[in-house]
Design a protein around this motif. Structure first.
Motif, PDB file in Angstrom:
ATOM      1  N   ARG A  72      -2.695  14.943  -6.298  1.00  0.00           N
ATOM      2  CA  ARG A  72      -1.858  15.359  -4.828  1.00  0.00           C
ATOM      3  C   ARG A  72      -2.214  13.358  -5.294  1.00  0.00           C
ATOM      4  NH1 ARG A  72      -6.628  18.495  -4.209  1.00  0.00           N
ATOM      5  NH2 ARG A  72      -8.203  16.636  -3.553  1.00  0.00           N
ATOM      6  N   GLY A  73      -1.563  12.322  -5.720  1.00  0.00           N
ATOM      7  CA  GLY A  73      -1.182  11.127  -5.460  1.00  0.00           C
ATOM      8  C   GLY A  73      -2.966  11.113  -4.925  1.00  0.00           C
ATOM      9  N   GLU A  74      -3.909  11.265  -4.744  1.00  0.00           N
ATOM     10  CA  GLU A  74      -4.691  10.666  -4.214  1.00  0.00           C
ATOM     11  C   GLU A  74      -6.152   9.958  -4.344  1.00  0.00           C
ATOM     12  OE1 GLU A  74      -6.872  14.468  -2.664  1.00  0.00           O
ATOM     13  OE2 GLU A  74      -5.238  14.972  -0.923  1.00  0.00           O
ATOM     14  N   THR A  75      -5.265   9.352  -5.895  1.00  0.00           N
ATOM     15  CA  THR A  75      -6.398   9.042  -6.349  1.00  0.00           C
ATOM     16  C   THR A  75      -5.593   7.626  -7.844  1.00  0.00           C
ATOM     17  OG1 THR A  75      -8.344   8.354  -7.859  1.00  0.00           O
ATOM     18  CG2 THR A  75      -7.031  10.071  -7.933  1.00  0.00           C
ATOM     19  N   ASN A  76      -5.585   6.664  -8.321  1.00  0.00           N
ATOM     20  CA  ASN A  76      -4.992   6.160  -9.538  1.00  0.00           C
ATOM     21  C   ASN A  76      -5.317   6.421 -10.949  1.00  0.00           C
ATOM     22  OD1 ASN A  76      -3.377   4.715  -7.846  1.00  0.00           O
ATOM     23  ND2 ASN A  76      -5.542   3.230  -7.238  1.00  0.00           N
ATOM     24  N   ALA A  77      -4.879   6.284 -11.868  1.00  0.00           N
ATOM     25  CA  ALA A  77      -5.010   6.523 -13.968  1.00  0.00           C
ATOM     26  C   ALA A  77      -5.343   5.752 -13.846  1.00  0.00           C
ATOM     27  CB  ALA A  77      -4.573   7.640 -13.504  1.00  0.00           C
ATOM     28  N   SER A  78      -6.365   5.507 -14.887  1.00  0.00           N
ATOM     29  CA  SER A  78      -6.424   4.227 -16.089  1.00  0.00           C
ATOM     30  C   SER A  78      -4.645   4.952 -16.782  1.00  0.00           C
ATOM     31  CB  SER A  78      -7.392   3.817 -16.591  1.00  0.00           C
ATOM     32  OG  SER A  78      -7.974   5.151 -17.712  1.00  0.00           O
ATOM     33  N   ILE A  79      -5.049   3.375 -17.616  1.00  0.00           N
ATOM     34  CA  ILE A  79      -3.896   4.069 -18.612  1.00  0.00           C
ATOM     35  C   ILE A  79      -4.147   4.972 -19.674  1.00  0.00           C
ATOM     36  CG2 ILE A  79      -4.167   2.024 -20.177  1.00  0.00           C
ATOM     37  CD1 ILE A  79      -0.623   1.558 -20.236  1.00  0.00           C
ATOM     38  N   SER A  80      -5.126   4.408 -20.216  1.00  0.00           N
ATOM     39  CA  SER A  80      -6.915   5.564 -20.765  1.00  0.00           C
ATOM     40  C   SER A  80      -6.467   6.820 -20.353  1.00  0.00           C
ATOM     41  CB  SER A  80      -7.321   5.108 -21.316  1.00  0.00           C
ATOM     42  OG  SER A  80      -8.355   4.801 -20.026  1.00  0.00           O
ATOM     43  N   ASN A  81      -6.213   7.101 -19.425  1.00  0.00           N
ATOM     44  CA  ASN A  81      -6.475   7.798 -18.578  1.00  0.00           C
ATOM     45  C   ASN A  81      -5.237   8.525 -18.828  1.00  0.00           C
ATOM     46  OD1 ASN A  81      -8.491   8.497 -18.016  1.00  0.00           O
ATOM     47  ND2 ASN A  81      -8.820   8.143 -16.270  1.00  0.00           N
ATOM     48  N   LEU A  82      -4.152   8.121 -18.810  1.00  0.00           N
ATOM     49  CA  LEU A  82      -2.626   8.461 -18.891  1.00  0.00           C
ATOM     50  C   LEU A  82      -2.353   9.021 -19.963  1.00  0.00           C
ATOM     51  CD1 LEU A  82      -0.615   6.829 -16.611  1.00  0.00           C
ATOM     52  CD2 LEU A  82      -1.299   8.747 -15.727  1.00  0.00           C
ATOM     53  N   ILE A  83      -2.917   8.478 -21.199  1.00  0.00           N
ATOM     54  CA  ILE A  83      -2.152   8.402 -23.142  1.00  0.00           C
ATOM     55  C   ILE A  83      -3.193   9.471 -23.047  1.00  0.00           C
ATOM     56  CG2 ILE A  83      -2.961   7.915 -24.936  1.00  0.00           C
ATOM     57  CD1 ILE A  83      -2.565   4.947 -23.765  1.00  0.00           C
ATOM     58  N   VAL A  84      -4.612   9.588 -23.195  1.00  0.00           N
ATOM     59  CA  VAL A  84      -5.490  11.272 -23.108  1.00  0.00           C
ATOM     60  C   VAL A  84      -4.484  12.296 -21.875  1.00  0.00           C
ATOM     61  CG1 VAL A  84      -7.235  12.692 -22.639  1.00  0.00           C
ATOM     62  CG2 VAL A  84      -7.116  10.162 -23.201  1.00  0.00           C
ATOM     63  N   GLU A 117       0.517  -1.030   0.325  1.00  0.00           N
ATOM     64  CA  GLU A 117       0.293   0.189   0.194  1.00  0.00           C
ATOM     65  C   GLU A 117       0.665   1.367   0.334  1.00  0.00           C
ATOM     66  OE1 GLU A 117      -3.289  -0.021   3.115  1.00  0.00           O
ATOM     67  OE2 GLU A 117      -3.751  -1.519   2.413  1.00  0.00           O
ATOM     68  N   GLN A 118       1.736   0.951   1.129  1.00  0.00           N
ATOM     69  CA  GLN A 118       2.800   2.698   0.846  1.00  0.00           C
ATOM     70  C   GLN A 118       3.592   2.890  -0.852  1.00  0.00           C
ATOM     71  OE1 GLN A 118       4.774   0.469   4.426  1.00  0.00           O
ATOM     72  NE2 GLN A 118       4.134   2.942   5.467  1.00  0.00           N
ATOM     73  N   ARG A 171       1.826   9.727  -5.741  1.00  0.00           N
ATOM     74  CA  ARG A 171       2.424  10.996  -5.492  1.00  0.00           C
ATOM     75  C   ARG A 171       3.522  11.439  -6.297  1.00  0.00           C
ATOM     76  NH1 ARG A 171       3.105   8.977  -0.297  1.00  0.00           N
ATOM     77  NH2 ARG A 171       4.711   8.919  -0.722  1.00  0.00           N
ATOM     78  N   GLN A 172       4.792  10.779  -7.278  1.00  0.00           N
ATOM     79  CA  GLN A 172       5.007  10.415  -7.936  1.00  0.00           C
ATOM     80  C   GLN A 172       4.957  10.658  -9.431  1.00  0.00           C
ATOM     81  OE1 GLN A 172       8.389   7.606  -9.591  1.00  0.00           O
ATOM     82  NE2 GLN A 172       9.647   8.776  -9.110  1.00  0.00           N
ATOM     83  N   LEU A 173       4.041  10.048  -9.277  1.00  0.00           N
ATOM     84  CA  LEU A 173       2.599  10.569 -10.462  1.00  0.00           C
ATOM     85  C   LEU A 173       2.071  11.520 -10.896  1.00  0.00           C
ATOM     86  CD1 LEU A 173       2.030   8.967 -13.627  1.00  0.00           C
ATOM     87  CD2 LEU A 173       0.294   8.178 -12.396  1.00  0.00           C
ATOM     88  N   GLY A 174       1.994  11.816  -9.763  1.00  0.00           N
ATOM     89  CA  GLY A 174       0.625  12.739  -9.970  1.00  0.00           C
ATOM     90  C   GLY A 174       2.077  15.017 -10.086  1.00  0.00           C
ATOM     91  N   MET A 175       2.868  14.320  -9.219  1.00  0.00           N
ATOM     92  CA  MET A 175       4.109  15.367  -9.175  1.00  0.00           C
ATOM     93  C   MET A 175       3.999  15.878 -10.489  1.00  0.00           C
ATOM     94  SD  MET A 175       6.273  15.278  -5.464  1.00  0.00           S
ATOM     95  CE  MET A 175       6.758  13.828  -5.975  1.00  0.00           C
ATOM     96  N   ARG A 176       4.627  14.517 -11.458  1.00  0.00           N
ATOM     97  CA  ARG A 176       4.919  14.942 -12.862  1.00  0.00           C
ATOM     98  C   ARG A 176       4.093  14.941 -13.613  1.00  0.00           C
ATOM     99  NH1 ARG A 176       8.323   9.554 -13.338  1.00  0.00           N
ATOM    100  NH2 ARG A 176      10.449   9.762 -11.811  1.00  0.00           N
ATOM    101  N   ILE A 177       2.311  14.720 -13.210  1.00  0.00           N
ATOM    102  CA  ILE A 177       1.496  15.354 -14.023  1.00  0.00           C
ATOM    103  C   ILE A 177       1.203  17.060 -13.679  1.00  0.00           C
ATOM    104  CG2 ILE A 177      -1.489  15.495 -14.658  1.00  0.00           C
ATOM    105  CD1 ILE A 177      -0.497  12.175 -13.538  1.00  0.00           C
ATOM    106  N   ARG A 178       1.190  17.884 -13.030  1.00  0.00           N
ATOM    107  CA  ARG A 178       1.562  18.500 -12.381  1.00  0.00           C
ATOM    108  C   ARG A 178       2.920  19.544 -12.395  1.00  0.00           C
ATOM    109  NH1 ARG A 178       1.827  18.353  -6.883  1.00  0.00           N
ATOM    110  NH2 ARG A 178      -0.440  18.276  -6.539  1.00  0.00           N
ATOM    111  N   ALA A 179       3.365  19.148 -12.690  1.00  0.00           N
ATOM    112  CA  ALA A 179       4.642  19.994 -12.962  1.00  0.00           C
ATOM    113  C   ALA A 179       4.667  19.858 -15.100  1.00  0.00           C
ATOM    114  CB  ALA A 179       6.014  19.072 -13.062  1.00  0.00           C
ATOM    115  N   ALA A 180       4.205  18.948 -15.542  1.00  0.00           N
ATOM    116  CA  ALA A 180       4.093  18.628 -16.857  1.00  0.00           C
ATOM    117  C   ALA A 180       2.468  19.758 -16.945  1.00  0.00           C
ATOM    118  CB  ALA A 180       3.422  17.850 -17.713  1.00  0.00           C
TER     119      ALA A 180
END
Length: 199
Positions: free
Chosen positions: A48-60, A4-5, A12-21
């Motif tokens: 904020r890293g509080e939810t997960n994204a599907s690969i389809s969401n990340l592609i979009v 879980e951790q 969180r790491q993925l969220g930070m990269r999306i926000r930075a971009a």
């Protein structure tokens, strides 16, 4: 660090990269919401890293931000490998898998100069399917079923894949998968070219 951790750390790491971009392109959350048809609330929680994204969401999201999908997975300051990259199963399995809507996935490809493709390992548990609308994006895709059984729909046509079967298609055609077997369906997905996911 337990599973879980690790999931939380990856999110969180993925969220930070999306926000930075997003901020680097001076796009507001509302603006990205309009471009992706994803709610501003969901995007905010994702950053904020509080939810997960599907690969389809990340592609979009990558498509609308005008960056390669791989940018969400590279480490900061990571240099492309000049010749080859070895992706160790032990290292991938030790890292937390990302959760999509109805499946989990892990990046299996590395980072090369002039990279032309990205590869992911997807797992659908029995009865799981990609939820919501079918996915469509630029480029080509190859799916190779490693184990299990998967029903795959492309542009309204259905193909049942067994272990060892492979499908190659134009990603602009709406597509989605569903595990119709009694065991997990595990497949290798290769998408090319990497930069076809940008406008």
């Amino acid at each position: 660090m337990n599973v879980e951790q690790r999931v939380e750390a990856v999110s969180r790491q993925l969220g930070m990269r999306i926000r930075a971009a997003r901020k680097a392109r001076a796009i507001t959350l509302d603006g990205l919401s309009e471009q992706t048809a994803l709610s501003a609330g969901f995007l905010s929680r994702l950053e904020r890293g509080e939810t997960n994204a599907s690969i389809s969401n990340l592609i979009v999201i990558a498509d609308r931000l005008g960056i390669p999908l791989r940018d969400f997975f590279e480490g900061p300051g990571q240099e492309p490998q000049p010749e080859f990259v070895v992706s160790r199963a032990s290292e991938r399995n030790a890292a937390a898998a990302m959760e999509g809507k109805g499946y989990t996935y892990r990046l299996t490809s590395g980072v090369l100069a002039d990279q032309q493709m990205s590869a992911f390992e997807l797992t659908y548990l029995p009865g799981e399917a990609m939820h919501g609308e079918s996915l469509s994006h630029k480029g080509e895709e190859v799916l190779y079923l490693l184990e299990g059984q998967l029903e795959f729909e492309i542009n309204g046509q259905v193909a049942v894949l067994d272990a060892g079967d492979c499908v190659h298609f134009n990603c602009e055609k709406p597509h989605r998968g569903r595990n119709i077997g009694k065991t997990p369906a595990r497949l290798l997905m290769v998408v090319t070219p990497v930069d076809s996911l940008t406008p």
